[in-house]
Design an enzyme around this catalytic site. Structure first.
Site, PDB file in Angstrom:
ATOM      1  N   LYS A 207      68.530 -25.203 -89.116  1.00 60.07           N
ATOM      2  CA  LYS A 207      68.146 -26.514 -88.740  1.00 60.07           C
ATOM      3  C   LYS A 207      69.049 -27.746 -88.470  1.00 60.07           C
ATOM      4  O   LYS A 207      70.288 -27.436 -89.157  1.00 60.07           O
ATOM      5  CB  LYS A 207      67.284 -27.321 -90.249  1.00 60.07           C
ATOM      6  CG  LYS A 207      66.588 -28.390 -90.040  1.00 60.07           C
ATOM      7  CD  LYS A 207      66.110 -29.093 -91.462  1.00 60.07           C
ATOM      8  CE  LYS A 207      65.370 -30.133 -91.413  1.00 60.07           C
ATOM      9  NZ  LYS A 207      64.861 -30.631 -92.687  1.00 60.07           N
TER      10      LYS A 207
ATOM     11  N   SER B 175      60.379 -31.885 -92.169  1.00 62.18           N
ATOM     12  CA  SER B 175      61.120 -31.924 -91.239  1.00 62.18           C
ATOM     13  C   SER B 175      61.750 -30.718 -90.664  1.00 62.18           C
ATOM     14  O   SER B 175      62.341 -30.494 -89.493  1.00 62.18           O
ATOM     15  CB  SER B 175      62.422 -32.862 -91.456  1.00 62.18           C
ATOM     16  OG  SER B 175      63.183 -32.558 -92.411  1.00 62.18           O
TER      17      SER B 175
ATOM     18  N   SER C   1      60.031 -31.018 -97.106  1.00 64.68           N
ATOM     19  CA  SER C   1      60.453 -30.757 -95.600  1.00 64.68           C
ATOM     20  C   SER C   1      61.015 -28.991 -95.642  1.00 64.68           C
ATOM     21  O   SER C   1      60.617 -28.564 -93.984  1.00 64.68           O
ATOM     22  CB  SER C   1      61.729 -31.282 -95.136  1.00 64.68           C
ATOM     23  OG  SER C   1      61.385 -32.564 -94.966  1.00 64.68           O
TER      24      SER C   1
END
Length: 496
Positions: A93, A168, A192
């Site tokens: 990420k 996210s 997330s």
């Protein structure tokens, strides 16, 4: 496990090597069925197709990945390859640093930032032999539960590109769901990892706070006391293997726990004697009809696996979002950009600016009072775990909504906070620092995945893996694939 239409037939799996689990890839290497270069080539093909449809990749690292795959392939042929993930592709990420690779963190303010150091989790993965293929999308500073940002635009769901991937860690979850490699590294400040994993129909684990170090590269330091790093995978075994590698003490992270390394058992065994509390709404949350139905079926599965399931929960304050989470989370988000001016934030999303503004308006007293209430919530979980070994809830109160939206404002006729109110089951667990995982447990009437959340006491990841492994055997979700994977990505290397 069935979808909302009652169908029970499993669709075929994609044929690309990137769709294999990490354990399957390692077994293939041992049999010399294929090489790391074969796997990486297929994985890159899948990533390119998925990115075109879902916008999941921020920074490709394909040239580096192919070179690394060639190196590991040579080592394997010479009998010199080492590491528990040697030759296995992994995505990272974009909030997590990889040395020499841009780390935008979804923010226009970071458009020229390139870290010169690996995050501890990246160092551990590299030492294990894993091959990093790309950085994946996130929202700006990880502030919301979708992966849309001013840097990358809208990230979409491989089950239906008209819907959000969640976030996210949305690019991470979408990639795993679509067969773009078996392991993704995500972060979780208010849900997330678990929200996108639930929306995309994969397994996601938020370990105990401090078990996986975040330093020296996790930027910006938003959700400072809330954020965890963990794996997103298609199988329980892959998540356990990844956690064994990335967990560990690192004194550069003040929250890092000096816990000895552990091995996790993911063999499916009956849950006889395991006491599980179950709460469909934590006593106050609005939950969609489809999610409630899937949750009730999941409870029945756990009961059939031998668990002692009782309706129970921590008894949290219904005002925990407004009076506990927001003063802490929004203040920490604002602190992450404390040196930035209004002009610096001009290119940020309006919703992000609103969160920062709200955070700047909370006083120090507000933050400390919220911290006291946070302690009360933690104590509520302490008391709960005197009665049960684990708690299960829905992961999210809804399924994936329209892509490009921040959330939903109404569930089952009830108004909810459009930013965080539709995910009432995830962020209380961040406030408590507990370990939690999400696993697929069904589909809604539109064929979108629904997640079951398993929560255990601090450092009791073994209980999560035991329950998840039993559920996985009873309801093998990894046999379900989104149509994107089947129609666009499920290809052999010869056809690519």
């Amino acid at each position: 496990m069935t979808d909302g239409s009652g169908r029970t037939a499993f669709p075929p799996a994609p044929t690309g090597l990137g769709a294999l689990s990490a354990t399957e890839i390692m077994a293939g290497y041992r049999r010399k069925t294929f090489t790391p270069r074969d796997v990486v080539d297929d994985t890159i093909a899948a990533l390119e197709a998925t990115h075109e449809a879902c916008n999941a990749v921020v920074t490709p690292m394909y040239g580096q990945a192919r070179a690394e795959a060639d190196r590991v392939t040579k080592e394997m042929r010479a009998g010199e390859a080492k590491g528990p993930l040697a030759g296995v592709p992994v995505t990272i990420k974009d909030l997590v640093f990889v040395a020499g690779v841009p780390a935008y963190a979804g923010s226009p303010m970071n458009k020229t930032f390139v870290p010169d150091v690996d995050a501890a989790v990246v160092s551990a993965l590299k030492a294990s032999g894993a091959i990093i293929t790309c950085k994946t999308t996130t929202c700006e500073s990880g502030y919301k539960l979708t992966a849309d940002s001013p840097v990358t635009g809208t990230t979409r769901n491989p089950w239906n590109p008209g819907r959000t991937s969640g976030g996210s860690s949305g690019g991470a979850a979408a990639g795993v769901a679509a067969g773009c490699g078996p392991i993704a590294i995500g972060t979780d400040g208010v849900g997330s990892i678990r929200v996108p994993s639930s929306f995309c129909g994969v397994f996601g684990l938020k370990p105990t706070f401090g078990l996986v170090p975040r330093s020296p590269g996790f930027s910006p330091p938003s959700w400072a006391s809330l954020a965890h790093t963990g794996p997103i995978t298609r199988t329980v075994a892959d998540a356990a293997l990844t956690l064994e590698i990335i967990a560990g003490y690192d004194m550069r992270d003040a929250a890092s726990l000096p816990v000895p390394s552990r091995r996790f058992d993911t063999n499916a065994v009956p849950l006889n004697g395991v006491r599980i509390g179950a709460s469909a709404d934590l006593g106050y949350a609005a939950v969609s009809t489809d999610v409630r139905a899937a949750f009730n079926k999941a409870i029945a599965v756990l009961d059939a696996c031998g668990a002692q399931v009782t309706i129970d929960g921590p008894g949290l304050d219904a005002g925990i979002l407004e009076h506990t989470l927001k003063p802490i989370a929004f203040t920490e988000q604002a602190a992450a950009v404390a040196t930035k001016t209004t002009a610096d934030l001009a290119s940020s999303e309006a919703d992000y600016r609103d969160v920062v503004t709200a955070g700047r308006h909370y006083s120090g007293t507000d933050y400390i009072e919220a911290s006291y209430r946070r302690g009360q919530a933690r104590n509520a979980f302490l008391k709960l775990f005197e009665r049960v070994d684990a708690l299960v809830t829905p992961t999210v109160a809804v399924t994936a909504f329209e892509a490009g939206k921040i959330g939903v404002g109404k569930i089952d006729g009830r108004q909810v906070d459009p930013h965080l109110g539709w995910s009432p089951f995830t962020w209380p667990i961040n406030l408590a620092g507990l370990p939690a995982a999400t696993l697929p447990c069904g589909f809604d009437r539109d064929g979108l995945p629904i997640g079951l959340q398993i929560i255990a006491p601090w450092l009791d990841e073994p209980t999560i893996f035991r329950i998840a492994a039993a559920f996985e055997q009873a309801q093998p979700w990894a046999k379900f694939w989104p149509s994107l994977a089947l129609n666009e990505i499920g290809r052999t290397r010869a056809k690519a």
